[in-house]
Design a protein around this motif. Structure first.
Motif, PDB file in Angstrom:
ATOM      1  N   LEU A 171       3.415  -4.432   5.832  1.00  0.00           N
ATOM      2  CA  LEU A 171       2.075  -4.113   5.369  1.00  0.00           C
ATOM      3  C   LEU A 171       2.033  -4.194   3.853  1.00  0.00           C
ATOM      4  CD1 LEU A 171       2.793  -1.887   7.851  1.00  0.00           C
ATOM      5  CD2 LEU A 171       0.416  -1.325   7.467  1.00  0.00           C
ATOM      6  N   TYR A 172       0.852  -4.560   3.336  1.00  0.00           N
ATOM      7  CA  TYR A 172       0.605  -4.537   1.898  1.00  0.00           C
ATOM      8  C   TYR A 172      -0.535  -3.563   1.625  1.00  0.00           C
ATOM      9  CZ  TYR A 172       3.328  -8.882   1.609  1.00  0.00           C
ATOM     10  OH  TYR A 172       4.324  -9.837   1.676  1.00  0.00           O
ATOM     11  N   ALA A 173      -0.476  -2.885   0.493  1.00  0.00           N
ATOM     12  CA  ALA A 173      -1.528  -1.947   0.116  1.00  0.00           C
ATOM     13  C   ALA A 173      -1.880  -2.122  -1.349  1.00  0.00           C
ATOM     14  CB  ALA A 173      -1.076  -0.510   0.374  1.00  0.00           C
ATOM     15  N   TRP A 182       1.544  -2.535  -3.314  1.00  0.00           N
ATOM     16  CA  TRP A 182       2.756  -2.014  -2.679  1.00  0.00           C
ATOM     17  C   TRP A 182       3.008  -2.743  -1.364  1.00  0.00           C
ATOM     18  CZ3 TRP A 182       5.385   2.348  -4.853  1.00  0.00           C
ATOM     19  CH2 TRP A 182       4.768   2.851  -6.014  1.00  0.00           C
ATOM     20  N   LYS A 183       4.280  -2.734  -0.930  1.00  0.00           N
ATOM     21  CA  LYS A 183       4.675  -3.426   0.299  1.00  0.00           C
ATOM     22  C   LYS A 183       5.655  -2.561   1.071  1.00  0.00           C
ATOM     23  CE  LYS A 183       7.021  -7.692   1.862  1.00  0.00           C
ATOM     24  NZ  LYS A 183       7.690  -8.932   1.401  1.00  0.00           N
ATOM     25  N   THR A 184       5.497  -2.549   2.373  1.00  0.00           N
ATOM     26  CA  THR A 184       6.456  -1.908   3.257  1.00  0.00           C
ATOM     27  C   THR A 184       6.915  -2.901   4.313  1.00  0.00           C
ATOM     28  OG1 THR A 184       6.825  -0.125   4.876  1.00  0.00           O
ATOM     29  CG2 THR A 184       4.593  -0.969   4.692  1.00  0.00           C
ATOM     30  N   ASN A 209       8.774   3.344   4.188  1.00  0.00           N
ATOM     31  CA  ASN A 209       9.176   3.228   2.783  1.00  0.00           C
ATOM     32  C   ASN A 209       8.326   2.153   2.117  1.00  0.00           C
ATOM     33  OD1 ASN A 209      11.888   4.903   2.574  1.00  0.00           O
ATOM     34  ND2 ASN A 209      12.010   3.732   4.486  1.00  0.00           N
ATOM     35  N   TRP A 210       8.002   2.385   0.842  1.00  0.00           N
ATOM     36  CA  TRP A 210       7.140   1.471   0.108  1.00  0.00           C
ATOM     37  C   TRP A 210       7.799   1.014  -1.191  1.00  0.00           C
ATOM     38  CZ3 TRP A 210       2.412  -0.256   1.876  1.00  0.00           C
ATOM     39  CH2 TRP A 210       1.904   0.398   3.012  1.00  0.00           C
ATOM     40  N   LYS A 239       7.006  -0.543   8.681  1.00  0.00           N
ATOM     41  CA  LYS A 239       5.813   0.096   9.253  1.00  0.00           C
ATOM     42  C   LYS A 239       5.340   1.307   8.448  1.00  0.00           C
ATOM     43  CE  LYS A 239       7.242  -1.282  13.913  1.00  0.00           C
ATOM     44  NZ  LYS A 239       7.556  -0.826  15.291  1.00  0.00           N
ATOM     45  N   GLY A 240       5.618   1.318   7.141  1.00  0.00           N
ATOM     46  CA  GLY A 240       5.092   2.371   6.300  1.00  0.00           C
ATOM     47  C   GLY A 240       6.033   3.511   5.994  1.00  0.00           C
TER      48      GLY A 240
END
Length: 211
Positions: A2-4, A12-14, A20-21, A17-18
């Motif tokens: 995932l990207y945020a 940010w990237k994990t 650790n970022w 599945k979230g």
């Protein structure tokens, strides 16, 4: 994966599945990330916008390149939304305060479809040629639909919020679509009316925005 995009702290990237970022814009001189898009054919190709300009990564966020032709970069548009055409990963649509733009080469060059302050882009769940757009104009937002892949836009107003009729303002609208009801659009409108501000109203169309 995932990207945020954060309001004040970059992108940010994990990869778990979230749990650790990782900050993937540590070496970029940016704060907030207003728009983010991932290439649906290759998850390592990512687009982000820190409001002004667009950065593109080909390696999952390890390295970034500013994209766009010289005229687009010099315009320095404030970008609110980016969407890749679901049937063509090289067609990138950009909503900005300098207009609605389209690229057919993955963001290397852009052409302006319409001028004005555009806020959001959505595709019809079953038709990549049917697109929805939100544009801010004065104290109002406007709803546009395209039936030819973004080449021409039509403004539909029947039932859409009209703050001018009550002496208020309505400058932001978020829209959502779902494959469960492909012709339905739900619009969340915020603004001010009758002495109060916040939620202006929730509006629903069952005919692709015509009413």
């Amino acid at each position: 994966i995932l990207y945020a995009g954060a309001a004040t702290a970059g992108a940010w990237k994990t990869t778990d599945k979230g749990a650790n970022w990782e900050l993937i814009t540590r070496d970029l001189d940016i704060g907030g990330v207003y728009a983010l898009e991932i290439d649906f054919t290759n998850p390592d190709i990512v687009y982000i916008s820190p409001f002004r300009g667009i950065y593109k990564s080909y390696d999952g966020g390890a390295n970034w390149t500013v994209i766009g032709d010289a005229a687009f970069i010099n315009l320095s548009p404030g970008i609110s939304d980016m969407k890749l055409k679901p049937s063509n990963n090289l067609e990138l649509f950009v909503a900005s305060d300098e207009g609605l733009f389209k690229s057919i080469d993955g963001g290397n060059n852009f052409i302006q479809i319409m001028s004005g302050n555009f806020l959001e882009i959505e595709f019809h769940p079953n038709s990549t040629d049917t697109m929805y757009f939100i544009k801010q104009a004065g104290d109002s937002t406007l709803f546009y639909r395209s039936d030819d892949g973004g080449n021409t836009l039509t403004n539909f107003t029947n039932g859409w919020p009209n703050p001018n009729s009550v002496g208020g303002e309505q400058k932001r609208t978020e829209i959502a679509v779902s494959p469960a009801a492909p012709n339905k659009i739900v619009a969340l409108a915020t603004g001010a009316a009758n002495g109060g501000s916040g939620l202006y109203g929730i509006y629903i169309s069952d005919d692709k925005g015509e009413n």
